[in-house]
Scaffold this motif. Structure first.
Motif, PDB file in Angstrom:
ATOM      1  N   LYS A  38      -3.597   0.489   5.180  1.00 48.45           N
ATOM      2  CA  LYS A  38      -3.767  -0.720   4.358  1.00 48.45           C
ATOM      3  C   LYS A  38      -2.634  -0.863   3.349  1.00 48.45           C
ATOM      4  O   LYS A  38      -2.091  -1.954   3.154  1.00 48.45           O
ATOM      5  CB  LYS A  38      -5.115  -0.686   3.634  1.00 48.45           C
ATOM      6  CG  LYS A  38      -6.295  -0.933   4.534  1.00 48.45           C
ATOM      7  CD  LYS A  38      -7.607  -0.805   3.773  1.00 48.45           C
ATOM      8  CE  LYS A  38      -8.773  -0.777   4.742  1.00 48.45           C
ATOM      9  NZ  LYS A  38      -9.999  -0.302   4.127  1.00 48.45           N
ATOM     10  N   GLU A  39      -2.297   0.223   2.689  1.00 47.56           N
ATOM     11  CA  GLU A  39      -1.276   0.189   1.640  1.00 47.56           C
ATOM     12  C   GLU A  39       0.096  -0.198   2.198  1.00 47.56           C
ATOM     13  O   GLU A  39       0.780  -1.060   1.643  1.00 47.56           O
ATOM     14  CB  GLU A  39      -1.203   1.553   0.947  1.00 47.56           C
ATOM     15  CG  GLU A  39      -0.283   1.600  -0.230  1.00 47.56           C
ATOM     16  CD  GLU A  39      -0.747   0.782  -1.422  1.00 47.56           C
ATOM     17  OE1 GLU A  39       0.087   0.535  -2.314  1.00 47.56           O
ATOM     18  OE2 GLU A  39      -1.932   0.374  -1.479  1.00 47.56           O
ATOM     19  N   LEU A  40       0.504   0.425   3.288  1.00 46.25           N
ATOM     20  CA  LEU A  40       1.825   0.124   3.844  1.00 46.25           C
ATOM     21  C   LEU A  40       1.879  -1.270   4.463  1.00 46.25           C
ATOM     22  O   LEU A  40       2.879  -1.975   4.327  1.00 46.25           O
ATOM     23  CB  LEU A  40       2.237   1.197   4.842  1.00 46.25           C
ATOM     24  CG  LEU A  40       2.526   2.560   4.204  1.00 46.25           C
ATOM     25  CD1 LEU A  40       2.730   3.624   5.265  1.00 46.25           C
ATOM     26  CD2 LEU A  40       3.726   2.489   3.280  1.00 46.25           C
ATOM     27  N   GLU A  41       0.804  -1.676   5.133  1.00 44.02           N
ATOM     28  CA  GLU A  41       0.786  -3.034   5.689  1.00 44.02           C
ATOM     29  C   GLU A  41       0.812  -4.070   4.571  1.00 44.02           C
ATOM     30  O   GLU A  41       1.458  -5.111   4.694  1.00 44.02           O
ATOM     31  CB  GLU A  41      -0.425  -3.223   6.607  1.00 44.02           C
ATOM     32  CG  GLU A  41      -0.265  -2.488   7.927  1.00 44.02           C
ATOM     33  CD  GLU A  41      -1.464  -2.597   8.850  1.00 44.02           C
ATOM     34  OE1 GLU A  41      -2.519  -3.139   8.446  1.00 44.02           O
ATOM     35  OE2 GLU A  41      -1.345  -2.127  10.010  1.00 44.02           O
ATOM     36  N   LYS A  42       0.142  -3.769   3.463  1.00 41.93           N
ATOM     37  CA  LYS A  42       0.160  -4.680   2.314  1.00 41.93           C
ATOM     38  C   LYS A  42       1.569  -4.757   1.720  1.00 41.93           C
ATOM     39  O   LYS A  42       2.053  -5.846   1.402  1.00 41.93           O
ATOM     40  CB  LYS A  42      -0.843  -4.201   1.253  1.00 41.93           C
ATOM     41  CG  LYS A  42      -0.945  -5.115   0.042  1.00 41.93           C
ATOM     42  CD  LYS A  42      -2.055  -4.676  -0.896  1.00 41.93           C
ATOM     43  CE  LYS A  42      -1.590  -3.480  -1.686  1.00 41.93           C
ATOM     44  NZ  LYS A  42      -2.547  -3.028  -2.698  1.00 41.93           N
TER      45      LYS A  42
END
Length: 146
Positions: A38-42
């Motif tokens: 989630k963090e990297l895609e965000k």
């Protein structure tokens, strides 16, 4: 992040073991995988970017096929290696292989040299069947290829 060609999709795969950007509260592989994805895609913020992790390392995929290894190493694999992605942060797959190769064969496990040879022999269907997070990655790639 700007992508020049909007017709392509982008996948990034990194080992779950190793990166240190996880919050201290993230202890399990599932917690780190979900948070990191989630963090990297965000951060990338692009609809065609997909983050995946090798749980815990790409060598877990090799553990899916114990017959790849010298017999002494194969016999010494711990029971948890039956489910390769459960070989964990305490002794991730590459560290496990380094220890077993050293103890059982008197040789070092070399990630690049041995890895290239072993991955060349790996039946991807075995890894697909035993590694749920790898299955997610491959299923997503197949879905996008349709």
């Amino acid at each position: 992040m700007d992508f020049v060609d909007a017709t392509h999709t982008y996948h990034m795969v990194i080992d779950l073991y190793g990166p240190t950007f996880y919050p201290n509260t993230m202890k399990t592989a599932d917690e780190r995988f979900d948070w990191g994805k989630k963090e990297l895609e965000k951060k990338v913020n692009h609809p065609k970017f997909y983050q995946f992790f090798a749980v815990h390392e790409t060598e877990a995929w090799l553990l899916a096929d114990p017959d790849l290894f010298p017999i002494e190493v194969k016999k010494a694999l711990p029971a948890k290696a039956v489910n390769p992605e459960t070989v964990n942060f305490d002794e991730p797959p590459a560290k496990l292989l380094e220890r077993l190769y050293s103890q059982k064969t008197g040789r070092r496990y070399k990630k690049v040299t041995n890895g290239r040879e072993l991955f060349g022999k790996l039946d991807p269907n075995l890894a697909y069947g035993k590694c749920p997070r790898l299955k997610e990655l491959l299923d997503k790639m197949l879905e996008l290829a349709e």
